[in-house]
Design an enzyme around this catalytic site. Structure first.
Site, PDB file in Angstrom:
ATOM      1  N   SER A 144       0.845  -1.189   0.000  1.00 31.49           N
ATOM      2  CA  SER A 144       0.000   0.000   0.000  1.00 31.49           C
ATOM      3  C   SER A 144       0.881   1.240   0.000  1.00 31.49           C
ATOM      4  O   SER A 144       1.983   1.230   0.565  1.00 31.49           O
ATOM      5  CB  SER A 144      -0.905   0.016   1.240  1.00 31.49           C
ATOM      6  OG  SER A 144      -1.562   1.264   1.365  1.00 31.49           O
ATOM      7  N   TYR A 157      -1.600   0.970  10.693  1.00 29.82           N
ATOM      8  CA  TYR A 157      -1.737   0.246   9.425  1.00 29.82           C
ATOM      9  C   TYR A 157      -0.548   0.539   8.513  1.00 29.82           C
ATOM     10  O   TYR A 157       0.050  -0.361   7.919  1.00 29.82           O
ATOM     11  CB  TYR A 157      -3.047   0.664   8.746  1.00 29.82           C
ATOM     12  CG  TYR A 157      -3.263   0.100   7.363  1.00 29.82           C
ATOM     13  CD1 TYR A 157      -3.731  -1.195   7.179  1.00 29.82           C
ATOM     14  CD2 TYR A 157      -3.018   0.885   6.232  1.00 29.82           C
ATOM     15  CE1 TYR A 157      -3.940  -1.710   5.913  1.00 29.82           C
ATOM     16  CE2 TYR A 157      -3.234   0.375   4.960  1.00 29.82           C
ATOM     17  CZ  TYR A 157      -3.693  -0.918   4.804  1.00 29.82           C
ATOM     18  OH  TYR A 157      -3.896  -1.420   3.538  1.00 29.82           O
TER      19      TYR A 157
END
Length: 251
Positions: A144, A157
């Site tokens: 990501s 995250y």
């Protein structure tokens, strides 16, 4: 095994009900993949995914796989590879977590790291060893852009994805010369169930767009894929901003 043209014939999807994973599986089944292994926690969504891919003409096997239980990975994944060569492994599992809650509940934060990083390290190593023994195959790792630079709003995250990204790059280097390889995919904000209700970031994309980029990247034997491609340049700029400036950005 791959066909005479080198096209993959089999896919192992870790995170069998992942929207990005299933979009990729659908795309690959429609073109060339004939055997799909869906590995995930038992659920109606996993069963529905299997039925959908069977309807498209694929031979589908469903396996109980829990990213949060790394002690089971060698056994579960070993049995899958024992059934035959796997041409593409797509690591598509992950959890977003709740940043505000998880900051106050350390064990909840640990759970995010356990799935997104620890589970990926464990399953990634098992799959890489199997691909090395085969002498061919690609491990596709869904990273990501959140891992490129941790933001205040989702640093738990983001930090796990940063670790995953670094791991995947090193794993790819370790496979050089073996016939197997790793492709790291760095999407931006993807419109899925996981991000439903969140404020959409610039350059937001879709699961189908990520699937197309994965398919294209595999064909080109790419090592890194950004989705959309413009994020490569955006993140290059953000990485080099001084921290006092970066903190003030509405990210």
């Amino acid at each position: 095994m791959m066909n005479a043209l080198g096209d993959p014939q089999s896919l192992l999807l870790l995170g069998g009900s992942s929207e990005i994973g299933l979009a990729t599986a659908r795309r690959m089944v429609r073109s060339r993949v004939r055997t799909v292994h869906l590995a995930g926690r038992p659920s109606p969504a996993l069963d529905a995914a299997a039925d959908e891919l069977r309807a498209l003409g694929a031979e589908v096997a469903v396996h109980h796989f829990d990213a949060a239980a790394p002690e089971t990975h060698e056994t579960v994944l070993g049995k899958i590879f024992a059934e035959g060569d796997i041409d593409v492994v797509l690591m598509a599992f992950g959890v977003l977590g709740d940043q505000q809650r998880d900051e106050q509940e350390p064990m909840a934060a640990v759970s995010v790291a356990q799935v997104n990083y620890v589970g990926a390290v464990s399953s990634g190593l098992v799959c890489a060893q199997a691909l090395r023994r085969q002498g061919h195959g690609a491990l596709v790792v869904l990273s990501s852009v959140a891992g490129e630079r941790a933001r205040r709003s989702n640093f738990l995250y983001g930090s796990a994805k940063a670790g995953l990204d670094a791991f995947a790059q090193g794993l790819g280097d370790s496979l050089r010369g073996s016939g197997a390889r790793v492709m790291v995919v760095r999407p931006g904000f993807v419109r899925t169930r996981m991000t439903e209700g969140l404020k959409e970031a610039p350059l937001a994309t879709t699961a189908d767009a990520v699937a197309e980029a994965i398919d294209t990247g595999l064909r080109r034997a790419a090592e890194t894929v950004w989705v959309p491609g413009a994020l490569r340049y955006v993140m290059s700029g953000l990485r080099h901003l001084p921290r006092p400036v970066f903190r003030r950005l509405p990210l």
